[in-house]
Design a protein around this motif. Structure first.
Motif, short mmCIF file in Angstrom:
data_model
loop_
_atom_site.label_atom_id
_atom_site.label_comp_id
_atom_site.label_asym_id
_atom_site.label_seq_id
_atom_site.Cartn_x
_atom_site.Cartn_y
_atom_site.Cartn_z
N THR A 50 14.70 -13.20 -29.40
CA THR A 50 14.24 -12.57 -28.16
C THR A 50 15.08 -13.06 -26.98
OG1 THR A 50 12.01 -12.59 -29.09
CG2 THR A 50 12.19 -12.17 -26.74
N ASP A 51 15.44 -12.13 -26.10
CA ASP A 51 16.19 -12.48 -24.89
C ASP A 51 15.30 -13.24 -23.92
OD1 ASP A 51 18.09 -10.94 -26.11
OD2 ASP A 51 18.07 -9.33 -24.63
N VAL A 52 15.84 -14.29 -23.32
CA VAL A 52 15.11 -15.07 -22.33
C VAL A 52 15.68 -14.83 -20.93
CG1 VAL A 52 14.49 -17.40 -21.57
CG2 VAL A 52 14.45 -16.84 -24.00
N HIS A 53 17.00 -14.98 -20.76
CA HIS A 53 17.60 -14.82 -19.43
C HIS A 53 19.09 -14.54 -19.55
CE1 HIS A 53 17.75 -15.14 -15.14
NE2 HIS A 53 18.57 -16.17 -15.16
N THR A 54 19.64 -13.81 -18.58
CA THR A 54 21.07 -13.49 -18.58
C THR A 54 21.69 -13.79 -17.22
OG1 THR A 54 20.75 -11.20 -17.89
CG2 THR A 54 20.83 -11.63 -20.26
N GLY A 55 22.99 -13.96 -17.22
CA GLY A 55 23.77 -14.12 -16.00
C GLY A 55 25.15 -13.53 -16.23
N THR A 56 25.76 -13.02 -15.15
CA THR A 56 27.08 -12.38 -15.26
C THR A 56 28.06 -12.99 -14.28
OG1 THR A 56 25.99 -10.28 -15.85
CG2 THR A 56 28.28 -10.15 -15.12
N ILE A 57 29.28 -13.20 -14.76
CA ILE A 57 30.38 -13.67 -13.91
C ILE A 57 31.61 -12.84 -14.26
CG2 ILE A 57 31.07 -15.51 -15.51
CD1 ILE A 57 31.76 -17.23 -13.01
N THR A 58 32.41 -12.53 -13.25
CA THR A 58 33.68 -11.83 -13.46
C THR A 58 34.81 -12.78 -13.07
OG1 THR A 58 32.62 -9.71 -12.96
CG2 THR A 58 35.03 -9.77 -12.90
N PRO A 59 35.49 -13.36 -14.07
CA PRO A 59 36.54 -14.33 -13.76
C PRO A 59 37.67 -13.71 -12.93
CG PRO A 59 35.95 -14.41 -16.09
CD PRO A 59 35.28 -13.21 -15.51
N GLN A 60 38.21 -14.50 -12.03
CA GLN A 60 39.34 -14.05 -11.23
C GLN A 60 40.67 -14.23 -11.95
OE1 GLN A 60 39.27 -15.57 -7.21
NE2 GLN A 60 37.07 -15.21 -7.02
N PHE A 61 40.71 -15.17 -12.90
CA PHE A 61 41.93 -15.45 -13.65
C PHE A 61 41.63 -15.40 -15.14
CE2 PHE A 61 42.15 -17.85 -9.65
CZ PHE A 61 43.28 -17.28 -9.08
N ALA A 62 42.51 -14.77 -15.91
CA ALA A 62 42.29 -14.60 -17.35
C ALA A 62 42.29 -15.92 -18.11
CB ALA A 62 43.34 -13.66 -17.94
N ASP A 63 42.99 -16.94 -17.60
CA ASP A 63 43.07 -18.20 -18.32
C ASP A 63 42.03 -19.23 -17.87
OD1 ASP A 63 44.22 -18.67 -15.84
OD2 ASP A 63 45.86 -19.90 -16.62
N SER A 64 41.08 -18.82 -17.05
CA SER A 64 40.05 -19.75 -16.56
C SER A 64 39.11 -20.19 -17.66
CB SER A 64 39.22 -19.08 -15.45
OG SER A 64 39.97 -18.91 -14.29
N LYS A 65 38.55 -21.37 -17.48
CA LYS A 65 37.43 -21.84 -18.29
C LYS A 65 36.16 -21.49 -17.52
CE LYS A 65 39.82 -24.56 -21.23
NZ LYS A 65 40.05 -24.10 -22.56
N ILE A 66 35.08 -21.22 -18.24
CA ILE A 66 33.78 -20.98 -17.62
C ILE A 66 32.83 -22.05 -18.14
CG2 ILE A 66 31.87 -19.37 -17.27
CD1 ILE A 66 34.51 -18.31 -16.13
N ILE A 67 32.25 -22.81 -17.23
CA ILE A 67 31.21 -23.76 -17.61
C ILE A 67 29.87 -23.06 -17.40
CG2 ILE A 67 30.09 -25.97 -17.12
CD1 ILE A 67 32.81 -26.96 -16.07
N VAL A 68 29.09 -22.96 -18.47
CA VAL A 68 27.78 -22.34 -18.41
C VAL A 68 26.75 -23.46 -18.48
CG1 VAL A 68 26.20 -20.68 -19.48
CG2 VAL A 68 28.67 -20.30 -19.61
N SER A 69 25.89 -23.51 -17.48
CA SER A 69 24.88 -24.56 -17.38
C SER A 69 23.51 -23.91 -17.30
CB SER A 69 25.15 -25.40 -16.13
OG SER A 69 24.17 -26.38 -15.95
N THR A 70 22.55 -24.40 -18.07
CA THR A 70 21.21 -23.81 -18.05
C THR A 70 20.16 -24.84 -17.67
OG1 THR A 70 20.67 -24.31 -20.35
CG2 THR A 70 21.84 -22.25 -19.95
N ASP A 71 19.12 -24.36 -17.05
CA ASP A 71 17.90 -25.13 -16.79
C ASP A 71 16.76 -24.12 -16.90
OD1 ASP A 71 15.89 -26.82 -16.11
OD2 ASP A 71 16.60 -27.24 -14.09
N ILE A 72 16.24 -23.97 -18.11
CA ILE A 72 15.23 -22.96 -18.40
C ILE A 72 13.88 -23.65 -18.55
CG2 ILE A 72 14.55 -21.09 -19.96
CD1 ILE A 72 17.24 -20.55 -18.61
N ALA A 73 12.94 -23.34 -17.64
CA ALA A 73 11.61 -23.95 -17.65
C ALA A 73 10.71 -23.24 -18.65
CB ALA A 73 11.00 -23.87 -16.25
N MET A 74 10.08 -24.03 -19.52
CA MET A 74 9.21 -23.43 -20.54
C MET A 74 8.03 -24.34 -20.85
SD MET A 74 11.43 -24.16 -23.99
CE MET A 74 10.06 -24.00 -25.09
N ILE A 75 6.95 -23.73 -21.35
CA ILE A 75 5.81 -24.47 -21.88
C ILE A 75 5.38 -23.78 -23.16
CG2 ILE A 75 4.98 -25.43 -19.70
CD1 ILE A 75 2.89 -23.25 -19.61
N GLY A 76 4.79 -24.55 -24.06
CA GLY A 76 4.31 -23.99 -25.31
C GLY A 76 3.22 -24.85 -25.88
#
Length: 172
Positions: A50-76
């Motif tokens: 099941t999908d929880v959350h999405t984000g979109t980025i459009t890199p300015q340079f083809a050789d860039s690295k993308i650091i993806v960081s999450t902080d998803i609040a949940m209870i169960g």
């Protein structure tokens, strides 16, 4: 022509802003930061992915690295394993799994408050839009709540969780 300039300090000629011409970059620096904040509440009670959350980025340079960081609040309130994954979609293609991790809630007699926090360094090799998606899959169908404060699950504390997915483009 290549050259080297040795200086002790770089300062703006006027004001306090130094501008780098379009198309040029300083390697190792943050080119852009995009943060996607989850503003809705989600209840998942399923063993399906099941999908929880999405984000979109459009890199300015083809050789860039993308650091993806999450902080998803949940209870169960369950006693089963939960699989979390980070998926990527480039330019409207299909999603592919980049990384995953497992979690476990070990006592169904009380509510577990947790944050899904991790970082991943990606090299998408594109200047097209890149969508990152957090997914969840449970071993058994129990209620897992995202962006709910504990009062939403019957507690007296009304602090509501806020989930975020942050993407940093790093020049190479």
């Amino acid at each position: 022509m290549t050259g080297q300039i040795n200086v002790n300090k770089i300062a703006a000629r006027t004001g306090n802003t130094i501008t780098i011409d379009s198309g040029n970059k300083l390697t190792g620096t943050i080119v852009q930061m995009v943060q996607s904040t989850m503003t809705t509440r989600i209840l998942i009670n399923s063993t399906s992915e099941t999908d929880v959350h999405t984000g979109t980025i459009t890199p300015q340079f083809a050789d860039s690295k993308i650091i993806v960081s999450t902080d998803i609040a949940m209870i169960g309130r369950n006693n089963n394993a939960i699989r979390f994954g980070l998926q990527r979609n480039i330019a409207g293609g299909s999603f592919s799994l980049l990384t995953e991790k497992m979690g476990y809630m070990d006592d169904p007699s009380y509510w577990h408050r947790s944050d899904l926090v991790f970082e991943f360094i990606d090299t998408p090799n594109t200047t097209s839009a890149v969508i990152y998606k957090i997914i969840q899959q449970q071993g058994q169908a129990y209620n897992t709540y995202y962006n709910y404060g504990t009062a939403s699950a019957g507690f007296s504390d009304g602090n509501q969780g806020r989930s975020r997915l942050t993407m940093y483009e790093i020049a190479q």
